[in-house]
Scaffold this motif. Structure first.
Motif, PDB file in Angstrom:
ATOM      1  N   GLU A 217      53.445  31.107  40.954  1.00 30.95           N
ATOM      2  CA  GLU A 217      54.591  31.886  41.427  1.00 30.95           C
ATOM      3  C   GLU A 217      54.201  32.822  42.555  1.00 30.95           C
ATOM      4  O   GLU A 217      54.892  32.928  43.565  1.00 30.95           O
ATOM      5  CB  GLU A 217      55.198  32.687  40.271  1.00 30.95           C
ATOM      6  CG  GLU A 217      56.091  31.888  39.342  1.00 30.95           C
ATOM      7  CD  GLU A 217      56.818  32.779  38.358  1.00 30.95           C
ATOM      8  OE1 GLU A 217      56.499  33.980  38.303  1.00 30.95           O
ATOM      9  OE2 GLU A 217      57.701  32.278  37.652  1.00 30.95           O
ATOM     10  N   VAL A 218      53.097  33.520  42.362  1.00 29.73           N
ATOM     11  CA  VAL A 218      52.687  34.505  43.364  1.00 29.73           C
ATOM     12  C   VAL A 218      52.246  33.821  44.653  1.00 29.73           C
ATOM     13  O   VAL A 218      52.573  34.250  45.758  1.00 29.73           O
ATOM     14  CB  VAL A 218      51.564  35.401  42.803  1.00 29.73           C
ATOM     15  CG1 VAL A 218      51.048  36.345  43.880  1.00 29.73           C
ATOM     16  CG2 VAL A 218      52.071  36.201  41.614  1.00 29.73           C
TER      17      VAL A 218
ATOM     18  N   PHE B 124      56.061  36.414  59.639  1.00 29.49           N
ATOM     19  CA  PHE B 124      55.960  37.471  58.636  1.00 29.49           C
ATOM     20  C   PHE B 124      55.471  36.912  57.310  1.00 29.49           C
ATOM     21  O   PHE B 124      54.643  37.510  56.629  1.00 29.49           O
ATOM     22  CB  PHE B 124      57.330  38.128  58.467  1.00 29.49           C
ATOM     23  CG  PHE B 124      57.287  39.412  57.695  1.00 29.49           C
ATOM     24  CD1 PHE B 124      56.915  40.593  58.298  1.00 29.49           C
ATOM     25  CD2 PHE B 124      57.626  39.440  56.352  1.00 29.49           C
ATOM     26  CE1 PHE B 124      56.880  41.781  57.595  1.00 29.49           C
ATOM     27  CE2 PHE B 124      57.600  40.622  55.637  1.00 29.49           C
ATOM     28  CZ  PHE B 124      57.220  41.792  56.263  1.00 29.49           C
ATOM     29  N   LEU B 125      55.978  35.736  56.923  1.00 28.79           N
ATOM     30  CA  LEU B 125      55.657  35.183  55.616  1.00 28.79           C
ATOM     31  C   LEU B 125      54.240  34.630  55.556  1.00 28.79           C
ATOM     32  O   LEU B 125      53.661  34.530  54.480  1.00 28.79           O
ATOM     33  CB  LEU B 125      56.657  34.074  55.257  1.00 28.79           C
ATOM     34  CG  LEU B 125      58.091  34.535  55.000  1.00 28.79           C
ATOM     35  CD1 LEU B 125      58.993  33.334  54.744  1.00 28.79           C
ATOM     36  CD2 LEU B 125      58.142  35.490  53.818  1.00 28.79           C
ATOM     37  N   GLY B 126      53.677  34.274  56.686  1.00 31.60           N
ATOM     38  CA  GLY B 126      52.339  33.693  56.677  1.00 31.60           C
ATOM     39  C   GLY B 126      51.302  34.615  56.065  1.00 31.60           C
ATOM     40  O   GLY B 126      50.553  34.236  55.160  1.00 31.60           O
ATOM     41  N   TRP B 127      51.263  35.858  56.555  1.00 31.54           N
ATOM     42  CA  TRP B 127      50.290  36.812  56.023  1.00 31.54           C
ATOM     43  C   TRP B 127      50.634  37.218  54.600  1.00 31.54           C
ATOM     44  O   TRP B 127      49.735  37.452  53.775  1.00 31.54           O
ATOM     45  CB  TRP B 127      50.222  38.047  56.924  1.00 31.54           C
ATOM     46  CG  TRP B 127      49.498  37.796  58.203  1.00 31.54           C
ATOM     47  CD1 TRP B 127      50.046  37.666  59.451  1.00 31.54           C
ATOM     48  CD2 TRP B 127      48.091  37.618  58.363  1.00 31.54           C
ATOM     49  NE1 TRP B 127      49.068  37.422  60.376  1.00 31.54           N
ATOM     50  CE2 TRP B 127      47.854  37.390  59.741  1.00 31.54           C
ATOM     51  CE3 TRP B 127      47.008  37.630  57.487  1.00 31.54           C
ATOM     52  CZ2 TRP B 127      46.578  37.188  60.252  1.00 31.54           C
ATOM     53  CZ3 TRP B 127      45.734  37.415  57.987  1.00 31.54           C
ATOM     54  CH2 TRP B 127      45.534  37.199  59.358  1.00 31.54           C
ATOM     55  N   LEU B 128      51.926  37.340  54.282  1.00 32.64           N
ATOM     56  CA  LEU B 128      52.301  37.697  52.917  1.00 32.64           C
ATOM     57  C   LEU B 128      51.872  36.624  51.926  1.00 32.64           C
ATOM     58  O   LEU B 128      51.429  36.923  50.819  1.00 32.64           O
ATOM     59  CB  LEU B 128      53.824  37.907  52.821  1.00 32.64           C
ATOM     60  CG  LEU B 128      54.358  39.248  53.309  1.00 32.64           C
ATOM     61  CD1 LEU B 128      55.868  39.312  53.092  1.00 32.64           C
ATOM     62  CD2 LEU B 128      53.687  40.401  52.587  1.00 32.64           C
ATOM     63  N   THR B 129      51.997  35.355  52.313  1.00 33.66           N
ATOM     64  CA  THR B 129      51.592  34.270  51.431  1.00 33.66           C
ATOM     65  C   THR B 129      50.094  34.325  51.172  1.00 33.66           C
ATOM     66  O   THR B 129      49.633  34.150  50.030  1.00 33.66           O
ATOM     67  CB  THR B 129      51.974  32.909  52.043  1.00 33.66           C
ATOM     68  OG1 THR B 129      53.384  32.864  52.236  1.00 33.66           O
ATOM     69  CG2 THR B 129      51.560  31.774  51.129  1.00 33.66           C
ATOM     70  N   ALA B 130      49.320  34.570  52.215  1.00 33.31           N
ATOM     71  CA  ALA B 130      47.867  34.692  52.033  1.00 33.31           C
ATOM     72  C   ALA B 130      47.530  35.862  51.121  1.00 33.31           C
ATOM     73  O   ALA B 130      46.671  35.762  50.234  1.00 33.31           O
ATOM     74  CB  ALA B 130      47.192  34.879  53.393  1.00 33.31           C
TER      75      ALA B 130
ATOM     76  N   THR C 249      46.159  37.964  45.577  1.00 35.27           N
ATOM     77  CA  THR C 249      46.620  38.770  44.455  1.00 35.27           C
ATOM     78  C   THR C 249      46.694  37.952  43.180  1.00 35.27           C
ATOM     79  O   THR C 249      46.321  38.420  42.095  1.00 35.27           O
ATOM     80  CB  THR C 249      48.008  39.356  44.768  1.00 35.27           C
ATOM     81  OG1 THR C 249      47.926  40.172  45.943  1.00 35.27           O
ATOM     82  CG2 THR C 249      48.513  40.201  43.609  1.00 35.27           C
ATOM     83  N   ALA C 250      47.178  36.729  43.285  1.00 38.41           N
ATOM     84  CA  ALA C 250      47.307  35.868  42.113  1.00 38.41           C
ATOM     85  C   ALA C 250      45.956  35.627  41.456  1.00 38.41           C
ATOM     86  O   ALA C 250      45.795  35.772  40.239  1.00 38.41           O
ATOM     87  CB  ALA C 250      47.953  34.546  42.512  1.00 38.41           C
ATOM     88  N   VAL C 251      44.973  35.263  42.266  1.00 33.80           N
ATOM     89  CA  VAL C 251      43.637  35.038  41.721  1.00 33.80           C
ATOM     90  C   VAL C 251      43.063  36.336  41.179  1.00 33.80           C
ATOM     91  O   VAL C 251      42.427  36.372  40.116  1.00 33.80           O
ATOM     92  CB  VAL C 251      42.716  34.457  42.812  1.00 33.80           C
ATOM     93  CG1 VAL C 251      41.288  34.293  42.295  1.00 33.80           C
ATOM     94  CG2 VAL C 251      43.253  33.122  43.292  1.00 33.80           C
ATOM     95  N   ASN C 252      43.333  37.429  41.892  1.00 35.05           N
ATOM     96  CA  ASN C 252      42.797  38.733  41.539  1.00 35.05           C
ATOM     97  C   ASN C 252      43.202  39.161  40.139  1.00 35.05           C
ATOM     98  O   ASN C 252      42.393  39.678  39.360  1.00 35.05           O
ATOM     99  CB  ASN C 252      43.298  39.760  42.563  1.00 35.05           C
ATOM    100  CG  ASN C 252      42.429  40.991  42.612  1.00 35.05           C
ATOM    101  OD1 ASN C 252      41.494  41.131  41.839  1.00 35.05           O
ATOM    102  ND2 ASN C 252      42.735  41.872  43.527  1.00 35.05           N
ATOM    103  N   TRP C 253      44.474  38.953  39.790  1.00 35.61           N
ATOM    104  CA  TRP C 253      44.992  39.486  38.538  1.00 35.61           C
ATOM    105  C   TRP C 253      45.070  38.485  37.399  1.00 35.61           C
ATOM    106  O   TRP C 253      45.226  38.872  36.251  1.00 35.61           O
ATOM    107  CB  TRP C 253      46.376  40.085  38.782  1.00 35.61           C
ATOM    108  CG  TRP C 253      46.278  41.422  39.438  1.00 35.61           C
ATOM    109  CD1 TRP C 253      46.495  41.705  40.746  1.00 35.61           C
ATOM    110  CD2 TRP C 253      45.889  42.649  38.827  1.00 35.61           C
ATOM    111  NE1 TRP C 253      46.265  43.031  40.993  1.00 35.61           N
ATOM    112  CE2 TRP C 253      45.899  43.643  39.830  1.00 35.61           C
ATOM    113  CE3 TRP C 253      45.540  43.014  37.531  1.00 35.61           C
ATOM    114  CZ2 TRP C 253      45.562  44.959  39.582  1.00 35.61           C
ATOM    115  CZ3 TRP C 253      45.199  44.332  37.283  1.00 35.61           C
ATOM    116  CH2 TRP C 253      45.216  45.283  38.299  1.00 35.61           C
ATOM    117  N   GLN C 254      44.970  37.201  37.701  1.00 30.12           N
ATOM    118  CA  GLN C 254      45.158  36.221  36.637  1.00 30.12           C
ATOM    119  C   GLN C 254      43.880  35.514  36.202  1.00 30.12           C
ATOM    120  O   GLN C 254      43.849  34.957  35.109  1.00 30.12           O
ATOM    121  CB  GLN C 254      46.195  35.177  37.087  1.00 30.12           C
ATOM    122  CG  GLN C 254      47.581  35.752  37.370  1.00 30.12           C
ATOM    123  CD  GLN C 254      48.212  36.409  36.149  1.00 30.12           C
ATOM    124  OE1 GLN C 254      47.939  36.037  35.013  1.00 30.12           O
ATOM    125  NE2 GLN C 254      49.077  37.379  36.388  1.00 30.12           N
TER     126      GLN C 254
END
Length: 499
Positions: free
Chosen positions: A54-55, A207-213, A218-223
């Motif tokens: 999802e993230v 705008f979405l390119g950097w947010l997706t990265a 973040t996803a790997v970081n927290w999960q």
């Protein structure tokens, strides 16, 4: 005037998020007695993979729409179409991961569970794009109704299934019911006739390119923590950790999360007025700490009665975990205001760098800490990584806006000092009340100790604010409202300078 609208929007959203989190807490309280810790652990494993997907695939088109100078129907259609594409791609990824996940953890129940939970992922993000039109006008009551209405329906579904099945399907049912309800309510409050179009893609891509990265990191970081611990410990022990982690996030999300949207709107509106921008940023950062710090510290100090009251005696192993997790979340408060500040200038690379720093610091520490010290080693790794990310955030604000690191830290001194005064009051209450016993004793002791701590914190904060010369900030906003209600006279401080 803008500061007052920002504060009012923040208060409204905080109230809505607080109410929805109270529903989460009530759901958790009831299901903890209907289910077993291993049920929570099983769903946590399934949701870990789903959350990562999802993230990573979260396009966050609403943020792009908020920043556009003029909003058109074609842009709304493009946002909706991107959300549909994202939902379909997300569903395909999650469904394809169901069998490998079940094989990795040697539990076939995960196959059907992941397939059912994928429905929530597909629907999440498909709310009416027209909601952004009202958010741009600082009107957030629709978001409040959507959030609370969705939680009420999810609560009813989860408890009904829990009372009937007494297993992990209650958690799954509530998870799926929430986005279904939110989507339905959003189209009722912000009518929009769906139409597929990608005509405005260029406005979104950069705008979405950097947010997706950033979101992938973040996803790997927290999960990855849960994926790792799922292999090292039983589902029952993992359930204790994930439940304590979710409980820690409730106050943080309730008090802090809702102000991000209003802050982004406020920063975007005054970004050409640098002194006013920095004043709003400083006041907002102080407000985040004023609301979040006492809650997290109080959660640490009262972990024993919280676990006894919310979960019951079979969850006592979560007490030390809740204490550590509450303290580990404190450094994140320092960096919350910097996110919308940088985003208002279109600097999405900030999130990539911040999250990358956190991941680089955290990953080796989590692996070493978890293998050597278990969950407490993992919590220690969180603290170090959060401190590194917060240090980067305040450094970037100094570099880009000339606001010194010392000024940013001293900006929160009243909150820190007030918590220092609150802490012995709560500890003394804990000693006198002697936590333990049954659920109702734990509940009554919790209410008394929390009330005394809140009174001590509020009194200390008010006195320090008065001693400081009544500066602008959250205290001025709150006390100005109280003073006006009592005297109907001249306000203590002009409210538009508060936030």
């Amino acid at each position: 005037m803008l500061g007052r609208r920002t504060a009012q929007s923040g208060v409204l959203l905080i109230g809505a998020r607080l109410l929805s989190r109270m529903l989460d807490l009530t759901t958790m309280l009831i299901l903890a007695r209907l289910l077993r810790p291993r049920d929570f652990g099983l769903v946590a494993i399934a949701m870990t993979v789903i959350s990562i997907a999802e993230v990573v695939l979260d396009l966050n088109v609403g943020t792009v729409l908020m920043r556009l100078p003029v909003l058109t129907r074609t842009q709304l259609d493009t946002a909706f179409t991107l959300s549909v594409i994202r939902g379909l791609a997300l569903g395909a990824v999650i469904l394809s991961s169901a069998w490998p996940l079940a094989s990795f953890y040697s539990d076939r129940r995960l196959v059907l569970l992941v397939c059912v939970l994928s429905v929530s992922s597909v629907l999440r993000g498909l709310n009416s794009p027209r909601l952004v039109e009202f958010q741009r006008q600082m009107s957030f009551w629709r978001d409040t109704v959507i959030q609370v209405g969705g939680k009420l329906i999810a609560f009813a579904v989860a408890i009904s299934v829990g009372m009937y099945a007494h297993d992990y399907w209650a958690l799954a049912a509530g998870t799926v019911a929430f986005p279904i309800a939110m989507v339905a309510i959003s189209y009722a409050l912000a009518p929009y006739r769906p139409r597929l179009s990608l005509a405005e893609m260029p406005a979104f891509l950069g705008f979405l390119g950097w947010l997706t990265a950033s979101q992938a990191i973040t996803a790997v970081n927290w999960q990855f923590e849960r994926l790792l611990m799922g292999r090292l410990v039983s589902f029952a022990r993992l359930g204790l950790f994930t439940t304590a982690s979710d409980l820690t996030s409730i106050p943080l999300n309730a008090f802090v999360g809702p102000i991000i949207g209003p802050l982004l709107s406020a920063f975007s509106a005054v970004r050409e007025d640098r002194p006013r921008l920095l004043r709003i940023y400083q006041n907002a950062s102080a407000a985040v700490m004023t609301l979040g710090l006492p809650v997290l510290v109080g959660e640490c100090l009262l972990a024993d009665p919280i676990v006894r009251f919310v979960f019951g005696a079979k969850w006592l192993g979560a007490i030390p975990l809740l204490r550590g997790l509450s303290l580990s979340a404190i450094p994140a408060l320092l960096a919350i205001g910097s996110g919308p500040l940088m985003m208002s200038f279109g600097d999405t690379r900030f999130f990539v760098k911040k999250n990358a720093i956190e991941l680089v610091v955290k990953l080796p520490l989590v692996v070493a800490g978890a293998l050597e010290f278990g969950f407490m080693g993992l919590i220690g790794a969180r603290v170090v990584a959060e401190l590194a990310a917060a240090s980067y955030a305040v450094t970037i604000v100094r570099r880009n806006f000339g606001l010194s690191i010392l000024s940013q830290i001293l900006n929160i001194w009243r909150s820190v000092a007030s918590v220092a005064i609150m802490t012995p009051v709560v500890l003394l209450s804990a000693h006198l009340l002697r936590f333990g016993g049954g659920v109702w004793q734990a509940g009554s002791n919790l209410v008394i100790a929390a009330a005394l701590g809140a009174i001590a914190y509020a009194a200390a904060l008010a006195l320090l604010w008065l001693a400081s010369g009544r500066p602008a900030g959250l205290e001025a906003l709150v006390l100005n409202g109280i003073f006006n209600r009592i005297t109907r006279d001249k306000p203590l401080r002009q409210p538009e300078r508060a936030l």
